[in-house]
Scaffold this motif. Structure first.
Motif, PDB file in Angstrom:
ATOM      1  N   ALA A   1       7.638  -1.944  -0.598  1.00 48.06           N
ATOM      2  CA  ALA A   1       7.141  -1.626  -1.951  1.00 48.06           C
ATOM      3  C   ALA A   1       8.320  -1.441  -2.914  1.00 48.06           C
ATOM      4  O   ALA A   1       8.267  -1.885  -4.072  1.00 48.06           O
ATOM      5  CB  ALA A   1       6.288  -0.357  -1.903  1.00 48.06           C
ATOM      6  N   ASP A   2       9.379  -0.827  -2.424  1.00 50.64           N
ATOM      7  CA  ASP A   2      10.550  -0.597  -3.279  1.00 50.64           C
ATOM      8  C   ASP A   2      11.203  -1.927  -3.679  1.00 50.64           C
ATOM      9  O   ASP A   2      11.632  -2.092  -4.817  1.00 50.64           O
ATOM     10  CB  ASP A   2      11.557   0.300  -2.548  1.00 50.64           C
ATOM     11  N   ARG A   3      11.238  -2.865  -2.734  1.00 49.43           N
ATOM     12  CA  ARG A   3      11.821  -4.179  -3.072  1.00 49.43           C
ATOM     13  C   ARG A   3      10.981  -4.865  -4.161  1.00 49.43           C
ATOM     14  O   ARG A   3      11.527  -5.475  -5.086  1.00 49.43           O
ATOM     15  CB  ARG A   3      11.905  -5.067  -1.824  1.00 49.43           C
ATOM     16  N   ALA A   4       9.655  -4.741  -4.041  1.00 51.23           N
ATOM     17  CA  ALA A   4       8.779  -5.351  -5.064  1.00 51.23           C
ATOM     18  C   ALA A   4       9.010  -4.682  -6.424  1.00 51.23           C
ATOM     19  O   ALA A   4       9.044  -5.349  -7.472  1.00 51.23           O
ATOM     20  CB  ALA A   4       7.317  -5.220  -4.647  1.00 51.23           C
ATOM     21  N   LEU A   5       9.180  -3.368  -6.396  1.00 51.31           N
ATOM     22  CA  LEU A   5       9.423  -2.616  -7.635  1.00 51.31           C
ATOM     23  C   LEU A   5      10.732  -3.079  -8.282  1.00 51.31           C
ATOM     24  O   LEU A   5      10.789  -3.357  -9.491  1.00 51.31           O
ATOM     25  CB  LEU A   5       9.492  -1.117  -7.305  1.00 51.31           C
ATOM     26  N   GLU A   6      11.776  -3.175  -7.477  1.00 54.43           N
ATOM     27  CA  GLU A   6      13.076  -3.577  -8.024  1.00 54.43           C
ATOM     28  C   GLU A   6      13.059  -5.039  -8.475  1.00 54.43           C
ATOM     29  O   GLU A   6      13.740  -5.403  -9.437  1.00 54.43           O
ATOM     30  CB  GLU A   6      14.201  -3.308  -7.015  1.00 54.43           C
ATOM     31  N   GLY A   7      12.250  -5.837  -7.798  1.00 48.09           N
ATOM     32  CA  GLY A   7      12.093  -7.239  -8.226  1.00 48.09           C
ATOM     33  C   GLY A   7      11.452  -7.290  -9.610  1.00 48.09           C
ATOM     34  O   GLY A   7      11.887  -8.056 -10.488  1.00 48.09           O
TER      35      GLY A   7
ATOM     36  N   PRO B   1       0.806  -1.221   0.000  1.00 45.60           N
ATOM     37  CA  PRO B   1       0.000   0.000   0.000  1.00 45.60           C
ATOM     38  C   PRO B   1       0.844   1.279   0.000  1.00 45.60           C
ATOM     39  O   PRO B   1       0.307   2.367  -0.249  1.00 45.60           O
ATOM     40  CB  PRO B   1      -0.790  -0.124   1.316  1.00 45.60           C
ATOM     41  N   ALA B   2       2.136   1.164   0.259  1.00 43.52           N
ATOM     42  CA  ALA B   2       2.930   2.386   0.467  1.00 43.52           C
ATOM     43  C   ALA B   2       3.632   2.841  -0.808  1.00 43.52           C
ATOM     44  O   ALA B   2       3.662   2.146  -1.814  1.00 43.52           O
ATOM     45  CB  ALA B   2       3.965   2.116   1.560  1.00 43.52           C
ATOM     46  N   ASN B   3       4.202   4.038  -0.707  1.00 45.75           N
ATOM     47  CA  ASN B   3       4.950   4.628  -1.817  1.00 45.75           C
ATOM     48  C   ASN B   3       6.372   4.042  -1.816  1.00 45.75           C
ATOM     49  O   ASN B   3       7.048   4.075  -0.784  1.00 45.75           O
ATOM     50  CB  ASN B   3       5.007   6.149  -1.609  1.00 45.75           C
ATOM     51  N   PRO B   4       6.841   3.534  -2.957  1.00 45.99           N
ATOM     52  CA  PRO B   4       8.181   2.922  -2.970  1.00 45.99           C
ATOM     53  C   PRO B   4       9.296   3.905  -2.586  1.00 45.99           C
ATOM     54  O   PRO B   4      10.392   3.478  -2.222  1.00 45.99           O
ATOM     55  CB  PRO B   4       8.357   2.461  -4.432  1.00 45.99           C
ATOM     56  N   SER B   5       9.017   5.208  -2.641  1.00 49.19           N
ATOM     57  CA  SER B   5      10.063   6.188  -2.286  1.00 49.19           C
ATOM     58  C   SER B   5      10.073   6.501  -0.789  1.00 49.19           C
ATOM     59  O   SER B   5      10.984   7.184  -0.310  1.00 49.19           O
ATOM     60  CB  SER B   5       9.851   7.503  -3.047  1.00 49.19           C
ATOM     61  N   SER B   6       9.042   6.041  -0.045  1.00 47.81           N
ATOM     62  CA  SER B   6       8.968   6.363   1.382  1.00 47.81           C
ATOM     63  C   SER B   6      10.052   5.619   2.161  1.00 47.81           C
ATOM     64  O   SER B   6      10.428   4.501   1.805  1.00 47.81           O
ATOM     65  CB  SER B   6       7.597   5.991   1.947  1.00 47.81           C
ATOM     66  N   LEU B   7      10.503   6.262   3.250  1.00 49.81           N
ATOM     67  CA  LEU B   7      11.647   5.702   3.977  1.00 49.81           C
ATOM     68  C   LEU B   7      11.264   4.632   5.000  1.00 49.81           C
ATOM     69  O   LEU B   7      12.109   3.873   5.438  1.00 49.81           O
ATOM     70  CB  LEU B   7      12.420   6.833   4.667  1.00 49.81           C
ATOM     71  N   HIS B   8       9.970   4.566   5.374  1.00 52.08           N
ATOM     72  CA  HIS B   8       9.577   3.564   6.375  1.00 52.08           C
ATOM     73  C   HIS B   8       9.596   2.151   5.778  1.00 52.08           C
ATOM     74  O   HIS B   8       9.813   1.984   4.566  1.00 52.08           O
ATOM     75  CB  HIS B   8       8.189   3.892   6.954  1.00 52.08           C
ATOM     76  N   ARG B   9       9.344   1.171   6.675  1.00 49.69           N
ATOM     77  CA  ARG B   9       9.494  -0.214   6.228  1.00 49.69           C
ATOM     78  C   ARG B   9       8.489  -0.598   5.137  1.00 49.69           C
ATOM     79  O   ARG B   9       8.794  -1.382   4.248  1.00 49.69           O
ATOM     80  CB  ARG B   9       9.366  -1.166   7.431  1.00 49.69           C
ATOM     81  N   LEU B  10       7.255  -0.016   5.217  1.00 45.17           N
ATOM     82  CA  LEU B  10       6.270  -0.339   4.168  1.00 45.17           C
ATOM     83  C   LEU B  10       6.731   0.189   2.820  1.00 45.17           C
ATOM     84  O   LEU B  10       6.523  -0.435   1.768  1.00 45.17           O
ATOM     85  CB  LEU B  10       4.900   0.251   4.528  1.00 45.17           C
ATOM     86  N   GLY B  11       7.369   1.371   2.859  1.00 43.90           N
ATOM     87  CA  GLY B  11       7.922   1.945   1.626  1.00 43.90           C
ATOM     88  C   GLY B  11       9.041   1.063   1.092  1.00 43.90           C
ATOM     89  O   GLY B  11       9.119   0.787  -0.113  1.00 43.90           O
TER      90      GLY B  11
END
Ligand code: PLP
Length: 366
Positions: free
Chosen positions: A41-47, A28-38
């Motif tokens: 999401a960033d790991r999923a994006l890079e995957g 649910p979070a923004n991949p650029s956000s610094l918290h763990r949910l972000g």
């Protein structure tokens, strides 16, 4: 309604729908956000980036996610216009999202590559031009959206490499219908999800890490494309392409070429005078562009077929009440007079052979 307009948009595949819903729930979070949910999401994006790069055969750092092929093509042209001096050769068969920005951004530096009557870019012309006066770059699509004719992108990419010329390829119609392998070797490559069952509004560009951005105002995509990434769309696109690649690996395309050719033969039998565009060239398994004979009732084919329950596309654009042929038909040297009789039928992965059968019986020959 029987849908034969997959070249415009392929309906969402089950795989893409499931991947989209899963991603929208789990990330649910923004991949650029610094918290763990972000970060998740960033790991999923890079995957997803790594999975797409693996299919194309390039490095993940070269892949940028965009809103679709139109944006990707504009971004490619924008970079070339600013990074290079000299002429850019552009195939006359390209999609408007390549033709318009090259006309606008390159002006006199753009030269169109002629096409043959079969709807293929004129390879001898291009090879001679590369030998005698190498341009700065060459742009050629992988498969044409109006005729389905496959373009010699592998040969052109190889010649360009030999001559040290940049090569850009719009693979929007090829991806998901023919194997992606090898496309990543093009210096620039563009594509979008909604041509192979992914959602509309998401696509990608494979290009240099030094790419000059078109959209500014954010650090996303290594500052090459500002704006929050469409993570569910991206994950759905990648999942859908992976599923198509698996279908291709077990011979899904070969079987459908037989259905396509059977349809063409049956129409030509039912409607003498029917002409297949690009008949002399290899074509996508899903796209058939036919110039049909005039209808006895004087109706346009696209309108008549729509009333009969078939969604198809026209080979002409209506301009000031008159039918004008598309630039593709013009590049193939076809007469303007018959433009309104050119009809594009395009199937999808989920179209069974029986649907082509119904199209003949209840549509084309009724
Ligand atoms: N390039 C080609 C060859 C296409 O067929 C299309 C869509 O029709 C595009 C680019 C534009 O794609 P999008 O709808 O993702 O902007």
């Amino acid at each position: 309604m029987h849908y034969f307009d997959h070249a415009a948009t392929h309906p969402l595949s089950e795989v893409a729908r499931a991947a989209w819903l899963d991603a929208a729930t789990r990330f649910p979070a923004n991949p650029s956000s610094l918290h763990r949910l972000g970060a998740r999401a960033d790991r999923a994006l890079e995957g997803a980036r790594a999975r797409l790069a693996a299919m194309l055969g390039c490095s993940p750092g070269e892949v940028i996610f965009t809103s679709g092929a139109t944006e990707s093509n504009n971004l490619m042209v924008h970079h070339l216009a600013h990074a290079l001096t000299g002429t850019v050769l552009v195939s006359s068969l390209e999609h408007p999202s390549v033709l318009e920005p090259t006309r606008h951004e390159l002006a006199e530096r753009r030269q169109l590559i002629p096409a043959t009557p079969a709807g293929v870019v004129d390879l001898p012309w291009l090879e001679n031009r590369l030998r005698t006066r190498p341009p700065a770059a060459v742009l050629l699509m992988a498969a044409n959206n109006e005729t389905g004719v496959l373009q010699p992108w592998r040969e052109v990419a190889a010649r360009c490499r030999e001559h040290g010329v940049w090569f850009g390829c719009d693979a929007a119609q090829w991806l998901g219908k023919l194997p992606a392998a090898g496309l990543g070797a093009c210096a620039f490559l563009t594509g979008c999800a909604h041509k192979f069952g992914g959602p509309p509004g998401v696509g990608f560009l494979k290009g240099p890490t030094t790419l000059r951005p078109l959209l500014r105002g954010g650090p996303q995509e290594d500052r090459r494309r500002a704006g929050t990434q469409n993570l569910p769309g991206i994950l759905a696109m990648v999942a859908s392409l992976e599923a198509r690649e698996r279908e291709l690996a077990v011979g899904g395309a070969e079987q459908r070429i037989v259905w396509r050719d059977r349809f063409v033969a049956r129409v030509q039998q039912a409607l003498p005078g029917t002409e297949l565009l690009g008949a002399d060239a290899p074509r996508l398994w899903n796209t058939v562009s036919l110039q049909l004979p005039p209808r006895a009732d004087g109706r346009r084919w696209v309108v008549a077929l729509d009333r009969l329950g078939f969604a198809v596309a026209s080979g002409s654009a209506c301009s000031s009440g008159r039918d004008v042929p598309s630039h593709v038909l013009e590049a193939m040297g076809r007469s303007r007079d018959n433009a309104d009789r050119v009809v594009r039928f395009s199937s999808g992965w989920e179209t069974p052979e029986s649907a082509w059968e119904v199209l003949i019986r209840k549509g084309v020959s009724s």
